[in-house]
Design a protein around this motif. Structure first.
Motif, mmCIF file in Angstrom:
data_model
loop_
_atom_site.group_PDB
_atom_site.id
_atom_site.type_symbol
_atom_site.label_atom_id
_atom_site.label_comp_id
_atom_site.label_asym_id
_atom_site.label_seq_id
_atom_site.Cartn_x
_atom_site.Cartn_y
_atom_site.Cartn_z
ATOM 1 N N LYS A 121 0.828 -1.209 0.000
ATOM 2 C CA LYS A 121 0.000 0.000 0.000
ATOM 3 C C LYS A 121 0.864 1.260 0.000
ATOM 4 O O LYS A 121 0.665 2.169 -0.817
ATOM 5 C CB LYS A 121 -0.930 -0.006 1.213
ATOM 6 C CG LYS A 121 -1.826 1.227 1.313
ATOM 7 C CD LYS A 121 -2.803 1.107 2.463
ATOM 8 C CE LYS A 121 -2.104 1.202 3.802
ATOM 9 N NZ LYS A 121 -3.077 1.223 4.935
ATOM 10 N N TYR A 122 1.844 1.309 0.903
ATOM 11 C CA TYR A 122 2.668 2.506 1.012
ATOM 12 C C TYR A 122 3.651 2.623 -0.163
ATOM 13 O O TYR A 122 4.024 3.733 -0.553
ATOM 14 C CB TYR A 122 3.408 2.522 2.344
ATOM 15 C CG TYR A 122 2.474 2.728 3.506
ATOM 16 C CD1 TYR A 122 1.667 3.860 3.588
ATOM 17 C CD2 TYR A 122 2.356 1.774 4.513
ATOM 18 C CE1 TYR A 122 0.784 4.049 4.629
ATOM 19 C CE2 TYR A 122 1.473 1.948 5.561
ATOM 20 C CZ TYR A 122 0.685 3.083 5.616
ATOM 21 O OH TYR A 122 -0.191 3.256 6.654
ATOM 22 N N SER A 123 4.027 1.493 -0.755
ATOM 23 C CA SER A 123 4.875 1.547 -1.953
ATOM 24 C C SER A 123 4.120 2.185 -3.107
ATOM 25 O O SER A 123 4.661 3.016 -3.847
ATOM 26 C CB SER A 123 5.331 0.140 -2.341
ATOM 27 O OG SER A 123 6.184 -0.399 -1.356
ATOM 28 N N ILE A 124 2.857 1.802 -3.258
ATOM 29 C CA ILE A 124 2.029 2.373 -4.331
ATOM 30 C C ILE A 124 1.795 3.856 -4.082
ATOM 31 O O ILE A 124 1.832 4.668 -5.012
ATOM 32 C CB ILE A 124 0.700 1.611 -4.444
ATOM 33 C CG1 ILE A 124 0.967 0.200 -4.984
ATOM 34 C CG2 ILE A 124 -0.293 2.349 -5.338
ATOM 35 C CD1 ILE A 124 -0.238 -0.706 -4.990
ATOM 36 N N TYR A 125 1.565 4.246 -2.819
ATOM 37 C CA TYR A 125 1.423 5.663 -2.499
ATOM 38 C C TYR A 125 2.679 6.437 -2.886
ATOM 39 O O TYR A 125 2.614 7.516 -3.486
ATOM 40 C CB TYR A 125 1.177 5.833 -0.988
ATOM 41 C CG TYR A 125 -0.223 5.524 -0.532
ATOM 42 C CD1 TYR A 125 -1.263 5.343 -1.436
ATOM 43 C CD2 TYR A 125 -0.512 5.419 0.829
ATOM 44 C CE1 TYR A 125 -2.545 5.058 -1.005
ATOM 45 C CE2 TYR A 125 -1.796 5.126 1.269
ATOM 46 C CZ TYR A 125 -2.804 4.951 0.337
ATOM 47 O OH TYR A 125 -4.066 4.664 0.781
ATOM 48 N N THR A 126 3.829 5.858 -2.530
ATOM 49 C CA THR A 126 5.099 6.539 -2.826
ATOM 50 C C THR A 126 5.308 6.689 -4.320
ATOM 51 O O THR A 126 5.701 7.764 -4.812
ATOM 52 C CB THR A 126 6.268 5.749 -2.213
ATOM 53 O OG1 THR A 126 6.077 5.625 -0.798
ATOM 54 C CG2 THR A 126 7.586 6.446 -2.487
#
Length: 243
Positions: free
Chosen positions: A219-224
């Motif tokens: 999730k946070y990789s996609i946000y980044t």
């Protein structure tokens, strides 16, 4: 292994969930709970979302935190599986909490077992287990501090046997009683089987924790990546305007 609560909390608490009173409990993580508003969010493995979870279903939730154990009855109001969230939202109907006196971590399950009390035998359900004892559901009256022999039927060919003592008795409603059983005597073979069962249950809990970590990493990789992409687009836009 052989075939064999605060008013509001945003922390992570392990739990187990039973759907529509099914005998099988599945592991989950309570990611949000507000007892005043009677709502909670529970992260569950993705494999359960398509065929097992439906809005309106009645569920039971067992959570264990420090010295307290809590049982919730609730109904599913929403389920979401996406990049942002993989959880069910539930409306809490009833909450029961009691002090945990065990020295060892307990694990929830649902195994049939046999109680030998005096010269009689009775059938019961083992609802949780630890290295120090377990909890049984039965409609049989047993005196406090009685010595009993317990046989847990793990499978058709595997049984764990030990001698225990009743240390707690409570009414579970509908004429059912719950008994806390402390292990007094267990031979080496059965102790090894119990340790293997506990290890297996520990691995199951670790699996949901691992899935939770992977989900958040993705999730946070996609946000980044999304933020970097937007930054690059804006950068090239202003660069072209300047040229």
């Amino acid at each position: 292994m052989r075939k064999i609560k605060p008013e509001q909390n945003r922390g992570i608490t392990f739990c187990k969930v039973s759907i529509d009173n099914d005998a099988t409990w599945i592991h989950g993580i309570i990611t949000y709970i507000n007892l005043e508003k009677k709502i909670a969010e529970i992260f569950l493995s993705a494999r359960y979302f398509k065929n097992h979870l439906k809005e309106g279903q009645k569920i039971l939730i067992k959570s264990f935190d420090n010295n307290n154990e809590t049982l919730f009855s609730a109904s599913i109001t929403k389920k979401v599986i996406s990049i942002r969230k993989q959880a069910i939202t539930v409306n809490i109907d009833k909450v029961m909490s009691y002090h945990n006196k065990r020295r060892f971590e307990r694990f929830y399950l649902n195994y049939p077992c046999k109680i030998t009390y005096g010269d009689k035998e009775y059938i019961a359900i083992l609802s949780d287990i630890s290295l120090g004892g377990g909890m049984l559901f039965t409609d049989v009256e047993i005196d406090d501090h009685s010595i009993v022999c317990i046989s847990i039927f793990i499978s058709a060919t595997l049984t764990i046997n030990f001698i225990g003592k009743t240390v707690r008795k409570e009414s579970a409603g509908n004429s059912e009683l719950t008994y806390g059983i402390e292990i007094l005597e267990i031979d080496e073979e059965n102790n090894v089987l119990l340790a293997e069962l506990i290890n297996f249950l520990e691995e199951e809990k670790n699996n949901i924790a691992h899935e939770w970590r992977i989900f958040n990493m993705l999730k946070y990789s996609i946000y980044t990546i999304s933020v970097i992409f937007i930054f690059v687009v804006i950068f090239f836009f202003f660069t072209n305007e300047a040229l």
